[in-house]
Scaffold this motif. Structure first.
Motif, PDB file in Angstrom:
ATOM      1  N   ARG B  58       0.836  -1.209   0.000  1.00  0.00           N
ATOM      2  CA  ARG B  58       0.000   0.000   0.000  1.00  0.00           C
ATOM      3  C   ARG B  58       0.868   1.254   0.000  1.00  0.00           C
ATOM      4  O   ARG B  58       1.820   1.364   0.777  1.00  0.00           O
ATOM      5  CB  ARG B  58      -0.892  -0.017   1.240  1.00  0.00           C
ATOM      6  N   GLU B 175      -6.672   4.641  -2.352  1.00  0.00           N
ATOM      7  CA  GLU B 175      -6.193   3.272  -2.101  1.00  0.00           C
ATOM      8  C   GLU B 175      -5.304   2.858  -3.276  1.00  0.00           C
ATOM      9  O   GLU B 175      -5.803   2.548  -4.358  1.00  0.00           O
ATOM     10  CB  GLU B 175      -7.424   2.344  -1.964  1.00  0.00           C
ATOM     11  N   TYR B 177      -1.910   0.531  -4.592  1.00  0.00           N
ATOM     12  CA  TYR B 177      -0.987  -0.568  -4.289  1.00  0.00           C
ATOM     13  C   TYR B 177       0.122  -0.630  -5.328  1.00  0.00           C
ATOM     14  O   TYR B 177      -0.120  -0.440  -6.525  1.00  0.00           O
ATOM     15  CB  TYR B 177      -1.733  -1.898  -4.257  1.00  0.00           C
TER      16      TYR B 177
END
Lengths: 421, 421
Positions: B58, B175, B177
């Motif tokens: 993350r 969010e 990644y």
């Protein structure tokens, strides 16, 4: 079928027939053959699979007239009224091209254009589905598609069912061919001497048709590939068990793999519906199909409250959802995933299959999470419109060139700078 | 590149990389591995393919802040302004839920609901594409999607390019990644301990990403799989050869398989553009790529008149179309097939890539015949609404039951009749 508790792993038991390796090979071979030999291949496959020799595939005016004589005037009237309802609903989906203009002379917008041509597959076999003709053809015509080609496998008499022909004529189809299966999909995608190719193919079919659509996808557009039919019913203690059971069974009779699930806050209703299902089931002409569906893909869930019941429905994302509660409209805002939502006691699912107006081609197999009913938009496409003025270019050109260089695309920057003083 | 005559077989020379059997196998293996081993598999593949060991995928708040420090404030401003333009344009695509009501109490309509969650793939490698972040994320956010997950392969330093992170932050992604390739697509489709699954995956990628998207398609939704970039330019003798050549080259520098085609009514322009292309080409940083594209997929067609030129453009159905003629707006009604249409001298194609507002994700490889630019609608789905009243059921129930029986579906008829007196 049994009564179950809701838990986190709740899901519709679903199964989609992906076809066997052998079926896939057969479909590929049929498509190559049609691409290579055209009409001759269509004739050979029609003789092989439909057991009929046809010289000419095109349905004639006389055949259409014959079809009108073969059905009752009541049927013609019902199909005409259903078609009018479907047309009225789908006309509401039409959206115009639009533009915005700015003081510096910029015009941005979106141009809506109908597809040039569409092929509609109509299944043959024992059942004839005039409703499928209406639901696929009317949105295309409403969208403005100029050329609509219908294909359907002939019976052994070399003809199409009269109900299908009457529906096609009422819907406005002018070009119908008596050819079915993977060979019909190949003809629509790549063309033959008789059948000119189309840009998109829609309509349901058996596994060979579904595999052929997958195979030609990319060269032409296709609609979704539908799985077995599904119904989810959300009901409280105001619902009548005999009606709920009848609605579950109306989906179950479609297919041995059809799903029929009740989620209810009332244990009494759950028990009564279970009884009613087994009471009504033996009296159905298609009881073998319905029994298999109910036993393997049917379920009744009891929820603690409406909140939990709605959560379960959203998890299931059913193709058809009935809400038969005290205040169904009040629950609409909580429903996130369903193909079509039927509100209240009188909105029995078959109302939507044939007559009310909304499309009966709906996302199955949980794809209501991200897919929509077939609509006018499926037969149109959009083009972005960008008109930059000299002033807009002078105001923004340097910034655009800098953005291009940030991405390492120097030729982009230079193309813009070629316009700058 | 040469000057050609228009004929019936005119088409863009196009090529789509479908991947090799070996690549398909590799992708399938990666997906199975991620489904089985989750985060552990992501770590292993990231070490193998991106040559970096990551414990935590993350992206942190600190990394976002660092990214802002790594780019100039001018770049932040340009990205912010581009994002605002893209947002303004895409907000115009929002359509409300709607309903119609009838005197007999019937309500029909269509409910528009955003998808729950979307994954956006952003390619890594040598080039970073902040514009790709904006073009995929902003329509999703405008549509109302609550959870947007961005994935992109880390560099060997274990980081993402600052331009990409800044664009993601400006667009509103929360969010992110650091994972790429087929393993990232598998994680988005099926979830791991760290990455919860999404409903739809969009964004461009290399052949492994494209194959992985194809593989997970059906379990989740995907956007179109893009082919190499294309430009078609329709120009008359009012166009300037150096600008037209620069625009052709701006597409050619994207990809050795990019298509760049000019259709013109002016032989003089054709000859001058040909000269200009070879004059500008050697000075481009990406000249090797651009040369390959121009030689293999570039062409200049001379048309007898505008009518013939427009016909040729519609046959080509290019991703990008520039119209540089005396009256470009006047030709708009004749253009049937193009992803985005750029009107007039100042609407150079890169204007649309970064800044004007319309989406740069467009149908390639002739699919503009039936596909549309990426839009807000790609991140929403619709549910039909059907509310039949008692009166509506009494008026129409018998007709609906008769239609059901015409199709041999007795349980459908009985479900309706259960509501009739």
């Amino acid at each position: 079928m049994e009564i179950l508790q809701i838990d986190d792993t709740l899901s519709l038991k679903r199964t989609v027939d992906g076809g066997t390796e052998e079926q896939r090979k057969a479909v590929k071979a049929i498509i190559s053959e049609v691409r290579a030999a055209g009409d001759q291949a269509l004739r050979a496959f029609t003789e092989k699979f439909d057991a009929v020799k046809l010289d000419d595939f095109r349905v004639t005016e006389e055949e259409i007239l014959e079809a009108y004589h073969a059905v009752s005037s009541a049927v013609v009237e019902i199909i005409t009224e259903a078609a009018a309802n479907i047309r009225t609903y789908h006309e509401k989906q039409l959206r115009p091209s639009w533009m915005t203009t700015a003081e510096n002379g910029t015009m941005l917008g979106q141009k809506v254009t109908p597809l040039d041509s569409v092929g509609v597959y109509v299944p043959g076999g024992t059942a004839a589905y005039p409703s499928s003709v209406l639901m696929n053809v009317i949105p295309a015509i409403t969208a403005g598609v100029e050329r609509i080609v219908m294909v359907s496998p002939p019976g052994q008499d070399g003809k199409l069912p009269p109900g299908v022909l009457v529906a096609a004529d009422i819907a406005g189809v002018k070009e119908i061919y008596k050819v079915g299966g993977a060979q019909a999909i190949a003809a629509l995608a790549y063309g033959t001497e008789t059948i000119k190719p189309v840009d998109k193919i829609t309509g349901p079919g058996n596994i060979f048709v579904a595999l052929a659509k997958r195979e030609v996808f990319g060269d032409v557009a296709i609609d979704m590939i539908a799985g077995p039919s599904e119904i989810g019913i959300l009901a409280d203690d105001t619902a009548r068990a005999n009606e709920i059971a009848a609605d579950l069974l109306s989906q179950a009779e479609h297919d041995p793999r059809a799903c029929a699930v009740l989620v209810t806050t009332s244990r009494t209703l759950a028990e009564n519906v279970l009884d009613e299902v087994y009471k009504q089931l033996p009296h159905l002409p298609r009881k073998d199909i319905a029994t298999e569906a109910i036993e393997n893909f049917g379920a009744i869930y009891v929820a603690d409250d409406l909140e939990e019941a709605v959560g379960a429905i959203n998890q299931l994302a059913p193709e058809h959802l009935e809400i038969v509660t005290e205040n169904p409209v009040g629950l609409l805002g909580k429903i996130k995933h369903a193909g079509a939502i039927f509100l209240g006691r009188y909105s029995s699912e078959p109302v939507g299959d044939y007559f009310a107006g909304p499309n009966h081609v709906l996302p199955t197999n949980g794809t209501a999470r991200f897919s929509s009913p077939l609509s006018v938009e499926d037969f149109q496409k959009k083009s972005s419109i960008i008109l930059y003025s000299e002033q807009a270019m002078n105001e923004n050109g340097a910034k655009i060139a800098e953005f291009a260089r940030l991405e390492g695309l120097e030729a982009h920057a230079r193309a813009v700078e070629a316009r700058l003083k």
